[in-house]
Design an enzyme around this catalytic site. Structure first.
Site, PDB file in Angstrom:
ATOM      1  N   CYS A  18       0.922  -1.122  -0.103  1.00 42.42           N
ATOM      2  CA  CYS A  18      -0.099  -0.055  -0.295  1.00 42.42           C
ATOM      3  C   CYS A  18       0.786   1.121   0.132  1.00 42.42           C
ATOM      4  O   CYS A  18       1.830   1.354  -0.615  1.00 42.42           O
ATOM      5  CB  CYS A  18      -0.976   0.186   1.344  1.00 42.42           C
ATOM      6  SG  CYS A  18      -2.402   1.113   1.291  1.00 42.42           S
ATOM      7  N   THR A  19       0.570   2.142   1.035  1.00 43.06           N
ATOM      8  CA  THR A  19       1.115   3.374   0.769  1.00 43.06           C
ATOM      9  C   THR A  19       2.874   3.253   1.512  1.00 43.06           C
ATOM     10  O   THR A  19       3.403   4.466   1.584  1.00 43.06           O
ATOM     11  CB  THR A  19       0.675   4.438   1.498  1.00 43.06           C
ATOM     12  OG1 THR A  19       0.199   4.110   2.814  1.00 43.06           O
ATOM     13  CG2 THR A  19      -0.614   4.985   0.830  1.00 43.06           C
TER      14      THR A  19
END
Length: 319
Positions: A105-106
């Site tokens: 993800c981030t």
């Protein structure tokens, strides 16, 4: 077989599933073949961290005391928005030492802040791809795939795609049978290729506001083998073809043709994965008409032919 150390970097407001999802994959492999993975966690100071969902996690080590990692995993979460500078400093120093550098993800934002994605192709959660590209122009951001592998660096999209990537890494390390066994235990499927889009057609396209257009969307999904030309779809919505095409794109963010293409591709993929039906039968059921038309669609969108897709992504128990 040498044991591989997998180190998960923890920080406040980390997304818990970004950690626990991939961790369960590697731990599953260790339980299946003891001595293959040593999975550990570490935070900057070694203290507990609180996840964005409210879970408190006690790490095994402080990062300064953590052993060298074969696979360094950087999860995402709200804590990547304003990370402590010391975290980027640690990644900048230690990231190049790992044989395999992974983000979920981030977490890609943290890798980029440490300069570890410069000149590489990468992805992240769809909502942050523009930010990643804007703030780090040296990174080749691809917003579509669920994960991207560029040499020793692998980045994945939102949350559950971290499981897909971890399964792919275990398959590289220990083989398909082990990865399939883990996938079955976790009740997930070892079948999503990295270049699969982050969204299904139904998620990628917005739901139309007007009921006639929503009904057309449902009809397309339920009848991929029907006549789905603009004229036929417009007739179902009681609109002229021009008005229908313009309204459909305005309300869904996607042309009717593109939406139909995605639905048919997904339908064909599911049949290849879940049924023993032949290629010709699947091509008709999915609206392609001929195996050659379906083959062209698969090569264009997935980079592989239907037969090879089935061989690679269909569970062994159904083959």
């Amino acid at each position: 077989m040498a044991q591989r150390t997998v180190l998960f970097v923890l920080f406040d407001d980390v997304q818990s599933l970004d950690v626990t999802g991939p961790m369960e994959v590697f731990m599953g492999a260790e339980k299946h073949l003891p001595g293959t993975y040593r999975v550990i966690t570490a935070s900057l100071d070694g203290g507990p961290v609180r996840t964005s969902g409210g879970l408190t996690v006690v790490p095994d080590h402080a990062l300064a005391e953590a052993p060298d990692a074969h696979t360094l995993v950087v999860p995402g979460g709200e804590g990547t928005r304003n990370p402590r500078p010391a975290l980027a400093d640690w990644l900048r120093e230690h990231g190049p030492r790992a044989e395999r550098l992974v983000s979920v993800c981030t977490g890609a934002i943290l890798l980029a802040a440490a300069g570890l994605l410069d000149g590489r192709r990468a992805t992240t959660h769809w909502a942050y791809c523009d930010k990643l590209a804007r703030n780090h122009p040296a990174v080749q951001v691809d917003p579509d795939p669920i994960y991207v592998r560029d040499g020793r660096v692998a980045t994945s999209a939102g949350v559950t795609s971290g499981i897909d990537l971890a399964l792919a890494l275990v398959e590289d390390d220990l083989g398909r049978d082990v990865a399939l066994g883990i996938a079955r235990h976790l009740v997930v499927f070892l079948r999503r290729p990295g270049n699969q889009a982050q969204f299904s057609a139904q998620l990628a396209a917005q739901t139309a506001r007007r009921e006639p257009l929503r009904e057309v969307q449902r009809w397309i999904t339920e009848h991929p083998d029907a006549d789905l030309a603009v004229e036929a779809l417009a007739a179902r919505a009681s609109l002229s073809p021009r008005h229908f095409a313009r309204a459909f794109q305005t309300e869904t963010g996607m042309t009717p043709g593109r939406y139909v293409d995605r639905v048919r591709l997904e339908h064909a993929r599911r049949l290849l994965e879940d049924t023993p039906d032949g290629i010709e039968e699947i091509s008709r059921a999915s609206g392609y008409g001929t195996p050659e038309a379906m083959r062209r669609a698969f090569v264009r969108n997935l980079g592989t032919a239907p037969a090879e897709y089935r061989r690679r992504f269909r569970p062994a128990t159904t083959q």
